[in-house]
Write a protein that holds these residues in place. Sequence first.
Motif, PDB file in Angstrom:
ATOM      1  N   CYS A 222      17.337 -26.324  -2.549  1.00 39.53           N
ATOM      2  CA  CYS A 222      17.992 -25.278  -1.766  1.00 39.53           C
ATOM      3  C   CYS A 222      18.401 -25.838  -0.405  1.00 39.53           C
ATOM      4  O   CYS A 222      17.722 -26.701   0.156  1.00 39.53           O
ATOM      5  CB  CYS A 222      17.032 -24.098  -1.589  1.00 39.53           C
TER       6      CYS A 222
ATOM      7  N   THR B  60      13.967 -25.938   0.630  1.00 43.24           N
ATOM      8  CA  THR B  60      13.000 -25.663  -0.423  1.00 43.24           C
ATOM      9  C   THR B  60      13.332 -26.535  -1.625  1.00 43.24           C
ATOM     10  O   THR B  60      14.472 -26.535  -2.090  1.00 43.24           O
ATOM     11  CB  THR B  60      13.050 -24.178  -0.847  1.00 43.24           C
TER      12      THR B  60
ATOM     13  N   TYR C 262      13.597 -27.920  -5.501  1.00 40.08           N
ATOM     14  CA  TYR C 262      13.812 -27.278  -6.793  1.00 40.08           C
ATOM     15  C   TYR C 262      12.429 -27.073  -7.442  1.00 40.08           C
ATOM     16  O   TYR C 262      11.609 -27.991  -7.437  1.00 40.08           O
ATOM     17  CB  TYR C 262      14.696 -28.170  -7.684  1.00 40.08           C
TER      18      TYR C 262
ATOM     19  N   TYR D 126      19.845 -24.923  -6.685  1.00 40.36           N
ATOM     20  CA  TYR D 126      18.846 -23.862  -6.552  1.00 40.36           C
ATOM     21  C   TYR D 126      18.987 -23.168  -5.200  1.00 40.36           C
ATOM     22  O   TYR D 126      19.289 -23.802  -4.182  1.00 40.36           O
ATOM     23  CB  TYR D 126      17.441 -24.470  -6.679  1.00 40.36           C
ATOM     24  N   ARG D 127      18.803 -21.850  -5.210  1.00 34.11           N
ATOM     25  CA  ARG D 127      18.739 -21.064  -3.973  1.00 34.11           C
ATOM     26  C   ARG D 127      17.508 -20.172  -4.020  1.00 34.11           C
ATOM     27  O   ARG D 127      17.278 -19.506  -5.039  1.00 34.11           O
ATOM     28  CB  ARG D 127      19.962 -20.157  -3.815  1.00 34.11           C
ATOM     29  N   THR D 128      16.767 -20.147  -2.937  1.00 30.53           N
ATOM     30  CA  THR D 128      15.683 -19.175  -2.849  1.00 30.53           C
ATOM     31  C   THR D 128      16.320 -17.789  -2.737  1.00 30.53           C
ATOM     32  O   THR D 128      17.470 -17.662  -2.297  1.00 30.53           O
ATOM     33  CB  THR D 128      14.802 -19.423  -1.607  1.00 30.53           C
TER      34      THR D 128
ATOM     35  N   HIS E 212      17.533 -17.334   0.827  1.00 36.96           N
ATOM     36  CA  HIS E 212      18.744 -18.086   1.166  1.00 36.96           C
ATOM     37  C   HIS E 212      19.970 -17.444   0.506  1.00 36.96           C
ATOM     38  O   HIS E 212      21.033 -17.333   1.126  1.00 36.96           O
ATOM     39  CB  HIS E 212      18.611 -19.550   0.748  1.00 36.96           C
TER      40      HIS E 212
ATOM     41  N   ILE F 264      19.465 -18.563  -8.136  1.00 31.11           N
ATOM     42  CA  ILE F 264      18.087 -18.145  -7.852  1.00 31.11           C
ATOM     43  C   ILE F 264      17.168 -18.520  -9.012  1.00 31.11           C
ATOM     44  O   ILE F 264      15.997 -18.834  -8.816  1.00 31.11           O
ATOM     45  CB  ILE F 264      18.012 -16.627  -7.584  1.00 31.11           C
TER      46      ILE F 264
END
Length: 139
Positions: free
Chosen positions: A13, A17, A19, A53-55, A58, A79
């Motif tokens: 991310c 963060t 992955y 990837y995104r939290t 985010h 996500i």
Amino acid sequence: NVTEHFTVEEFACHDQTPYPSEWIADRLTPLCVALEEIRAAVGGRRVHILSGYRTPAHNEALRDSDGSGTGVAKNSQHIQGRAADIVVEGMDPRAVHAVALQLATEGRITIGGLGKYRGWTHVDVRPREAGKRLAQWVG
């Protein structure tokens, strides 16, 4: 490396963060396999990962960045660790989208979603039931 040309770090991310390691085998590996096929089909040109990837936080920040919440899906496959927004070195995103669509149509890649944007192509490996159509959109 997850596959020959893609590393897990590329999919971290943008908020730093990493992955999630528990998703590498069943989510990231199939995504990278599809991206490898796209890379091969475009003559081995480098595929850059703009967003992996995104939290949830985010992703929500991206939705709120312009106040409209447009352009970033609330329940994004990013996500879930199943998506990548890509650009291919020296290629227009429309051409990349066409290549990915052709590969999916021919059964050479297994993907669930394909988005066409002005500056990038979205590819995801969301689950798709046999016989169901590929999710497609223009952003």
